[in-house]
Design a protein around this motif. Structure first.
Motif, short mmCIF file in Angstrom:
data_model
loop_
_atom_site.label_atom_id
_atom_site.label_comp_id
_atom_site.label_asym_id
_atom_site.label_seq_id
_atom_site.Cartn_x
_atom_site.Cartn_y
_atom_site.Cartn_z
N GLU A 270 43.38 53.42 -1.92
CA GLU A 270 42.58 53.68 -0.72
C GLU A 270 42.01 52.39 -0.14
O GLU A 270 42.08 52.15 1.07
CB GLU A 270 41.44 54.65 -1.06
N TYR A 273 44.68 50.02 1.45
CA TYR A 273 45.49 50.58 2.53
C TYR A 273 45.16 49.93 3.88
O TYR A 273 46.04 49.35 4.54
CB TYR A 273 45.28 52.09 2.59
N ASN A 411 47.66 59.84 -2.80
CA ASN A 411 47.51 58.60 -2.04
C ASN A 411 48.83 57.84 -1.91
O ASN A 411 49.13 57.28 -0.85
CB ASN A 411 46.47 57.70 -2.71
N CYS A 414 50.94 59.83 0.77
CA CYS A 414 50.42 59.83 2.14
C CYS A 414 50.32 58.42 2.71
O CYS A 414 50.64 58.19 3.88
CB CYS A 414 49.06 60.50 2.19
N TYR A 415 49.86 57.49 1.90
CA TYR A 415 49.59 56.14 2.39
C TYR A 415 50.83 55.25 2.40
O TYR A 415 51.14 54.61 3.40
CB TYR A 415 48.52 55.47 1.53
N TYR A 416 51.54 55.24 1.28
CA TYR A 416 52.58 54.22 1.11
C TYR A 416 54.00 54.72 1.31
O TYR A 416 54.92 53.93 1.47
CB TYR A 416 52.42 53.57 -0.28
N GLY A 419 52.42 56.63 5.72
CA GLY A 419 51.60 55.87 6.66
C GLY A 419 52.03 54.44 6.88
O GLY A 419 52.21 54.00 8.02
N MET A 441 49.29 53.95 10.18
CA MET A 441 48.50 54.03 8.96
C MET A 441 47.41 55.09 9.07
O MET A 441 47.06 55.74 8.07
CB MET A 441 47.92 52.65 8.65
N GLY A 444 48.66 58.43 7.92
CA GLY A 444 48.60 58.63 6.47
C GLY A 444 47.24 59.11 6.01
O GLY A 444 47.13 59.98 5.14
N ILE A 445 46.17 58.56 6.61
CA ILE A 445 44.81 58.99 6.26
C ILE A 445 44.60 60.45 6.65
O ILE A 445 44.00 61.22 5.90
CB ILE A 445 43.76 58.09 6.94
N GLN A 448 46.37 62.69 4.07
CA GLN A 448 45.67 62.68 2.78
C GLN A 448 44.40 63.52 2.84
O GLN A 448 44.08 64.28 1.93
CB GLN A 448 45.35 61.24 2.37
#
Length: 481
Positions: A270, A273, A411, A414-416, A419, A441, A444-445, A448
């Protein structure tokens, strides 16, 4: 033991009342809100004060020159930011363990847990040293401009003492937060911030020591916070939670490391990111102005996130304490109250960012080009501020309940997986630049946050309370009857 002022009726899952008459939902909401603010208020102010140490240093550096601003920004956002995420994440295992042990009345274990965390975080700090030592080639490898990498790397070497201050500070904070001793941290952090502001002005601007002065003041300020908190714990014994150094700190390290690593992975994914934005922006053509602009935006976003981090700490304490004490309904109700409160504050912060978008950039830089670029990014910043008003709070629920491993997987996806690649595609092949990178990005948040909302809504809180009881017993205490 009782963990708050709530009535026994409420702990059993009933609304309190007089002569069998239930109180309105608004009254119950107000009571829980008061308990949350009692924790969150000092925690927010403490987080803002500690975050402002680096932000003030960055502000003063921005008035020295564009390269100095970029150097401090990149070191704060990337090098120190990476270390901050790792150390905070490793220390956050204490939020689960100390919080649930305190709720179960096992005060003696809190001091032992803190010492175990010190051992683990000191070793972790030593493992992170190469990142500080070889910062220039690492930053250059990821595409940062050579002159920015060299300046940021030089500043990173001078900031190594801060790394070991992190190793001491985060376990201390979780130890005190679990006992709801948040005011002492607030007073210490406030005093240090005042000293830091005066010292920064003297050394960086008045004496013209530049980055050397910035490093001296920032390192000293973090160690003053650590020393102040330690003196409080040693002198007061923290109502019995501190009984001196113990060899028990070296027992059960393997299991403790596993939980610490799960916490670290969850929080690091988190923290890093949005910090990756600074690095990716450095890959754009003529990156100095975009890097400075995005760094200013991340600075503002960081300040507003401190409010959410305060609620993150509060809800983590509330959930862990109540689950440790077997109060499943109160744990669930706390989540509802803190979510509504955080979103309301998020809308206020979003409005403030939009209303001041033509003015706040000039607090950080004397460059007109940087100020204009920052103003152009303010709409994205405002939306990010709103979104991040809730996301850290949901992560606090996860830490309080001990869901770190599950959230780490969420995470990553969703993030890597979504996003970050989406942001790169929007920013480079589609030519949208820093706005495209940031927009991808943010997606992605959003995902999540939605997933965490669904998980929390589907949670069986009675089962979570039973698991907390088992956890307290396994780690050396005896759960409440």
């Amino acid at each position: 033991m009782a963990t708050d002022e709530a009535s026994p009726l409420l702990r059993r899952g009933e609304s309190p009342g007089i002569a069998g008459i239930k109180l309105p939902a608004a009254r119950e909401f107000g009571e829980e809100s008061r308990r949350l603010w009692k924790l969150a208020g000092p925690a927010i102010f403490t987080a803002i004060c500690q975050y402002s140490l680096g932000a003030l240093t960055q502000t003063f550096a921005g008035h020295v020159g564009e390269l100095e601003l970029a150097a401090v920004s990149v070191e704060n956002s990337v090098i120190a930011g990476l270390a901050f995420g790792v150390m905070l994440g490793m220390g956050s295992a204490l939020e689960t363990l100390c919080g649930q042990a305190f709720g179960a009345g096992q005060l003696r274990m809190l001091g032992v847990y803190m010492q175990r965390s010190w051992v683990i975080l000191f070793v972790t700090a030593c493992c992170l040293l190469p990142i500080y030592i070889w910062a220039p080639p690492i930053l250059s490898f990821f595409g940062e401009a050579h002159h920015i990498s060299r300046a940021a790397g030089k500043f990173a070497l001078w900031m190594i003492p801060q790394l070991f201050a992190y190793a001491m500070n985060f376990p201390i904070q979780k130890f005190l937060q679990a006992q709801r001793k948040v005011l002492v941290m607030t007073w210490i952090s406030t005093g240090v911030l005042v000293i830091h502001a005066v010292a920064s002005w003297l050394l960086i601007l008045k004496f013209k020591w530049g980055l050397v002065g910035a490093a001296i003041t920032l390192n000293t300020s973090w160690w003053l916070i650590v020393i102040g908190q330690l003196l409080y714990i040693f002198i007061t014994t923290s109502d019995g939670a501190w009984s001196g150094f113990s060899w028990l700190a070296f027992r059960d390290l393997y299991g403790f490391v596993k939980l610490s690593l799960a916490s670290a992975i969850m929080l690091c994914l988190e923290f890093w990111y949005l910090m990756v934005l600074v690095v990716i922006t450095g890959l754009l053509p003529n990156p100095l102005v975009p890097v400075d602009a995005i760094s200013i935006c991340m600075n503002i976003q960081g300040w507003t996130t401190m409010i959410s981090i305060g609620f993150n700490a509060a809800i983590s304490v509330r959930v862990s304490n109540e689950l440790g004490a077997g109060n499943a309904r109160l744990a669930k109700f706390s989540v509802v109250v803190v979510s509504i409160t955080s979103i309301a504050i998020g809308f206020v912060c979003m409005f403030v960012v939009l209303a001041t978008r033509f003015y706040f950039p000039r607090l950080f830089t004397s460059s007109e080009a940087v100020a204009e670029e920052t103003t152009r990014l303010a709409v994205l910043l405002a939306f990010t501020v709103l979104l991040n008003s809730l996301q850290p709070v949901l992560s606090g629920v996860a830490v309080g309940a001990g869901w770190q491993s599950l959230v780490a997987y969420i995470n990553i996806g969703c993030y890597y997986i979504l996003g970050l690649p989406l942001g790169i595609v929007l920013g480079f092949p589609l030519g949208l630049g820093v706005e495209g990178i940031w927009s991808g990005m943010v997606a992605g948040i959003c995902l999540q946050t939605l997933i965490l909302i669904v998980i929390i809504c589907m949670t069986n809180w009675n089962k979570e309370a039973e698991e907390a009881e088992t956890r307290v017993r396994r780690w050396g205490g005896t759960a409440v009857e």
